[in-house]
Scaffold this active site. Structure first.
Site, PDB file in Angstrom:
ATOM      1  CG  ASN A  43      -1.784  -1.663   1.485  1.00 25.95           C
ATOM      2  OD1 ASN A  43      -1.240  -2.406   1.023  1.00 25.95           O
ATOM      3  ND2 ASN A  43      -2.779  -1.091   1.417  1.00 25.95           N
ATOM      4  CG  ASP A 167       7.026  -5.930 -12.517  1.00 23.32           C
ATOM      5  OD1 ASP A 167       6.716  -6.087 -13.677  1.00 23.32           O
ATOM      6  OD2 ASP A 167       6.100  -4.649 -11.363  1.00 23.32           O
ATOM      7  CG  ASN A 172       5.147  -0.832 -12.531  1.00 25.82           C
ATOM      8  OD1 ASN A 172       5.366  -0.061 -11.013  1.00 25.82           O
ATOM      9  ND2 ASN A 172       5.838  -2.084 -12.122  1.00 25.82           N
ATOM     10  CG  ASP A 184       6.424  -1.882  -8.621  1.00 25.11           C
ATOM     11  OD1 ASP A 184       6.671  -1.553  -7.101  1.00 25.11           O
ATOM     12  OD2 ASP A 184       5.671  -2.040  -8.215  1.00 25.11           O
TER      13      ASP A 184
HETATM   14  N1  LIG Z   1       7.964   7.674  -5.832  1.00 21.78           N
HETATM   15  C1  LIG Z   1       6.602   7.973  -5.965  1.00 21.78           C
HETATM   16  N2  LIG Z   1       6.208   9.258  -6.236  1.00 21.78           N
HETATM   17  C2  LIG Z   1       4.362   9.370  -6.510  1.00 21.78           C
HETATM   18  N3  LIG Z   1       3.963   8.030  -6.649  1.00 21.78           N
HETATM   19  C3  LIG Z   1       4.482   6.266  -6.715  1.00 21.78           C
HETATM   20  C4  LIG Z   1       5.893   7.035  -6.418  1.00 21.78           C
HETATM   21  N4  LIG Z   1       6.099   5.290  -6.121  1.00 21.78           N
HETATM   22  C5  LIG Z   1       4.954   4.527  -6.402  1.00 21.78           C
HETATM   23  N5  LIG Z   1       3.801   6.215  -6.595  1.00 21.78           N
HETATM   24  C6  LIG Z   1       2.619   5.161  -6.952  1.00 21.78           C
HETATM   25  O1  LIG Z   1       1.831   4.501  -5.740  1.00 21.78           O
HETATM   26  C7  LIG Z   1       1.602   3.535  -6.794  1.00 21.78           C
HETATM   27  C8  LIG Z   1       2.000   2.500  -6.537  1.00 21.78           C
HETATM   28  O2  LIG Z   1       3.334   2.122  -6.868  1.00 21.78           O
HETATM   29  P1  LIG Z   1       4.685   1.031  -7.031  1.00 21.78           P
HETATM   30  O3  LIG Z   1       5.294   0.830  -6.803  1.00 21.78           O
HETATM   31  O4  LIG Z   1       4.266   0.567  -8.503  1.00 21.78           O
HETATM   32  O5  LIG Z   1       3.807  -0.452  -6.462  1.00 21.78           O
HETATM   33  P2  LIG Z   1       2.607  -1.640  -6.589  1.00 21.78           P
HETATM   34  O6  LIG Z   1       2.717  -1.301  -8.039  1.00 21.78           O
HETATM   35  O7  LIG Z   1       3.830  -2.862  -6.258  1.00 21.78           O
HETATM   36  O8  LIG Z   1       1.455  -1.183  -6.139  1.00 21.78           O
HETATM   37  C9  LIG Z   1       0.941   3.580  -8.415  1.00 21.78           C
HETATM   38  O9  LIG Z   1      -0.379   4.780  -8.523  1.00 21.78           O
HETATM   39  C10 LIG Z   1       2.341   5.117  -8.896  1.00 21.78           C
HETATM   40  O10 LIG Z   1       2.002   5.492  -9.604  1.00 21.78           O
HETATM   41 MG   LIG Z   2       3.431  -1.141  -9.770  1.00 18.24          MG
END
Ligand SMILES: Nc1ncnc2c1ncn2[C@@H]1O[C@H](COP(=O)(O)OP(=O)(O)O)[C@@H](O)[C@H]1O
Ligand SMILES: [Mg+2]
Length: 227
Positions: A43, A167, A172, A184
Site C-alpha cells: 500500500n 517489471d 511502473n 517499483d
Molecule cells: N515515488 C513515487 N512518487 C509518486 N507516486 C508514486 C511513487 N512510487 C509509487 N507511486 C505510485 O504509487 C502506486 C504504486 O506504486 P508501485 O511502486 O508501482 O507499487 P505496486 O505496483 O507494487 O503497488 C502507483 O500508482 C504509483 O504511480
Molecule cells: Mg507498480
C-alpha cells in the site's frame, strides 16, 4: 501522533503499526496523508516530511503472494540463503527495493531517491507536485519519440549500473512534466541473476509494444540493441 492513524485503524497489523511509529519517531515522516495505491504486495501513501511530500510504501506482511516473492528472490545473488519465512521474505523484498533505489539514485538515474527503510517500509522521494506524477499508461507522452529517447537513456544507465528492472511497464513508469521516472524497483536484480537475460527480454518487449502502440514503431530487438 496517535490521532494521525485514526483513519487507518485496522488497516495495518500491529507490527507494521509499530514500525510506522518508530519511523515517525525518527523523523522520517510526520504521519500518513492520503492513500496513493493498493498493489499486489504494498500500500502506498503520501506523507509530509519537514513540509515536503514523501512517498511511504508499506509492504503487507500478510496478504501478499509470498511464495512468488520467495521464488523470485531466490535467484538474486544478493539474497543467498534467504529462509522461507513469510516475514523475512517480505522484509527482503522491501530491502531489495530500498537497495536498488539507493544504488540507482547514486548514479543519477530518474528514480525516487531513497529516504529511509525499515523492515517492510520504504520511504522515498515523492515524484510529482501536489499529486503524484501520473503513470505513463494514463498520461501518454505528448511527444512519444522524444520521451522514448529519454527512457532509453534511463534504461541504459540502469543496465550500466548492473541492474535489470524485471517489471518495467507503462504502470511502473511515471510521466513527470514529460520526463520518464522509473518506479517499483522491488524486482530489479543484478545481471548475475540467471533470470536476468529473460527479464531484460521481457522489459524491452513490454516497452517496445507500448511505444509502438502510441505511435513510435520499434521492435523489441531494436530497443534491446539501444539499452
Ligand atoms: N515515488 C513515487 N512518487 C509518486 N507516486 C508514486 C511513487 N512510487 C509509487 N507511486 C505510485 O504509487 C502506486 C504504486 O506504486 P508501485 O511502486 O508501482 O507499487 P505496486 O505496483 O507494487 O503497488 C502507483 O500508482 C504509483 O504511480
Ligand atoms: Mg507498480
Amino acid at each position: 501522533m496517535k490521532e494521525k492513524f485514526k483513519t487507518l485503524k485496522d488497516v495495518f497489523d500491529l507490527y507494521t503499526e509499530k514500525n510506522l511509529f518508530h519511523m515517525m519517531g525518527q523523523g522520517h515522516f510526520e504521519g500518513l496523508e492520503s492513500p496513493i495505491g493498493v498493489g499486489k504486495e504494498a500500500n502506498t501513501f503520501s506523507a509530509l516530511r519537514k513540509g515536503k511530500r514523501v512517498l511511504v510504501k508499506i509492504y503487507r506482511l500478510q496478504t501478499c503472494d509470498f511464495n512468488r516473492m520467495f521464488d523470485n528472490l531466490r535467484t538474486d545473488p544478493r539474497f543467498d540463503g534467504l529462509k522461507k519465512k513469510q516475514r523475512k521474505v517480505v522484509f527482503a523484498w522491501a530491502k531489495r527495493e530500498a537497495s536498488n533505489l539507493a544504488k540507482l539514485g547514486k548514479v543519477g538515474l530518474h528514480v525516487p531517491k531513497l529516504i529511509a527503510h525499515r523492515d517492510n517500509i520504504v520511504v522515498m522521494e515523492f515524484i510529482g507536485d501536489e499529486g503524484p506524477a501520473p503513470q505513463v499508461i494514463t498520461q501518454k507522452p505528448k511527444h512519444p519519440k522524444a520521451f522514448l529517447e529519454k527512457l532509453i537513456k534511463q534504461m541504459k544507465a540502469m543496465h550500466e549500473a548492473g541492474l535489470v528492472h524485471g517489471d518495467l511497464s507503462p504502470f511502473n513508469l511515471l510521466n513527470w512534466d514529460e520526463n520518464p521516472y522509473i518506479i517499483d524497483l522491488s524486482q530489479a536484480t543484478p545481471f548475475r541473476n540467471p533470470h536476468a537475460e529473460e527479464l531484460l527480454e521481457r522489459d524491452v518487449r513490454v516497452m517496445a509494444t507500448f511505444f509502438t502502440k502510441i505511435g513510435v514503431k520499434i521492435t523489441p530487438g531494436e530497443l534491446k540493441a539501444k539499452v
